[in-house]
Scaffold this active site. Sequence first.
Site, PDB file in Angstrom:
ATOM      1  N   ASP A 291       7.597  23.882  -6.125  1.00  0.00           N
ATOM      2  CA  ASP A 291       8.107  23.337  -4.893  1.00  0.00           C
ATOM      3  C   ASP A 291       9.691  22.930  -5.052  1.00  0.00           C
ATOM      4  OD1 ASP A 291       7.539  22.452  -2.116  1.00  0.00           O
ATOM      5  OD2 ASP A 291       7.718  20.328  -2.891  1.00  0.00           O
ATOM      6  N   GLU A 338       9.785  28.131  -4.084  1.00  0.00           N
ATOM      7  CA  GLU A 338       9.737  27.600  -2.704  1.00  0.00           C
ATOM      8  C   GLU A 338      11.508  27.478  -2.345  1.00  0.00           C
ATOM      9  OE1 GLU A 338      10.737  25.494   0.040  1.00  0.00           O
ATOM     10  OE2 GLU A 338      10.095  23.790  -1.388  1.00  0.00           O
ATOM     11  N   ASP A 391       2.667  22.385   5.203  1.00  0.00           N
ATOM     12  CA  ASP A 391       3.680  21.361   6.058  1.00  0.00           C
ATOM     13  C   ASP A 391       3.754  21.747   7.375  1.00  0.00           C
ATOM     14  OD1 ASP A 391       3.905  19.609   3.871  1.00  0.00           O
ATOM     15  OD2 ASP A 391       5.790  20.716   2.894  1.00  0.00           O
TER      16      ASP A 391
END
Length: 501
Positions: A291, A338, A391
């Site tokens: 991430d 990401e 998300d």
Amino acid sequence: MRNSGILLPVASLPSRYGIGCFDRCAYEFVDKLARAGQSYWQILPMGPTGYGDSPYQSFSTFAGNPYFISLDDLVKKGYLQTQECEEAAEGTDARRVRYGVLYEKRFALLRKAFGRSGIESDAGFNAFVQKNSEWLPDYALFMAVKDSKNGKSYLEWEEDIRLRKPEAMVSYKNKWMDDVYFYEFLQYEFSCQWKALKAYANKKGVKIIGDIPIYVALDSADTWAHPELFQFDKDGQPIGVAGCPPDAFSETGQLWGNPLYNWKIHKENGYDWWISRIRNCYEWYDMVRIDHFRGFDEYYAIPYGHKTAEHGEWEPGPGMDLFTALQEELGELPIIAEDLGFLTDSVRKLLKDSGFPGMKVLQFAFDSREDSDYLPYHYDRNSVVYTGTHDNATTFSCWDEMAKEDKAVAVRYMNCGRFASKKKLTWNLICLAMGSVSDLCVIPMQDYLCLPNTARTNTPSTIGDNWQWRMDQDAFSDSLCEKIRKMTKLYGRVGMLNGEN
């Protein structure tokens, strides 16, 4: 090779007793992935969750979430009785994870299992503790001390144990030795169960994509045990914390509050902590999504104590130096970067130099004002395409949230007619992802089920209603498996073990 997979958090499995876990439901989900021609199961971080129940704010980056331990497995071992499990699950919900109920009841139940296990004399347990001596004793003591202080953040502990003075460490360990063993027992059970499930998945031709945050939580065993690796002052208090600057979506920016790394010390240590962290990941997963990849190029530092992210500064990250060290020690790394959001030229160069595939999210593709990098004709093969992520809104509901002009672009691009239903639009977007040139396509389970935002996993910058959705027991039906398989074959993404001869 072209492949595809499904994104479903472990917690979202339709297991008994209030939360998804490594039980029969997990094995059945793997079976259905294989029947549907899928080669990957992507999950969210599996660490023990802290305040807010977010898997991205864990008490340890090395430990596993005790809630994922199968109680049925503990019953088979004779550690628990089914009636005890059912009583502890009273007040839970088959469709939502009730973390408050779990927090109040699950650990008491697991302590019963520990008390009946006689685990201290188990050779497998002792070998596990020895193998994981780099992090497990610190994590177990951290949790034991935290329990003794009613969950209080370690930053509020007495100075002697907060700063890990030798006399205090010995004293607390002796006083809470049984609790230390309890937390080591939980990690042993987690590890045994997860590795058995992963081995089963791999045998079925399904690989696991794990997910790790770039940062650790401020209140974690990681920061307590290794404060020198973070930007802390001599009293063990943070100097700066992580976040994002103000932008069109947030006037005051995003204040995440995670401690920032002291990259100078990491470099001097040969990135040993990161090597240990990533090595641990590849014992759990076949591929890892990292991430906030941008933070390795440069990170946004906000002075600790500020209430907003308005007054931070960009600082240089380790760049390729870190990934070179990781590759020299661990070999080729199957990593997904990401790389969503605003990207600078230096971030793009880092992604290119690393060779890692970036992410393409189709929900971001349709902008009536300008051409979008997320439109499929911009993709290269070395990428991973998603309809949406954990998300995002579910694709079924995103059509309601999309601006009228942007939705019109999507309808024209997919050539599906402006009166198409949300279900048809959702399946058309899935087909668009499947048909793209990206080597890997991952679809959230909610999108295959055409579910509305009541099934959304997370809404960023909100608290209280996230990480709770659970899939219905019969949702992933045989007919849906067959539909996904036919589509996967049509677009050339059926894996070798899941393919047709």
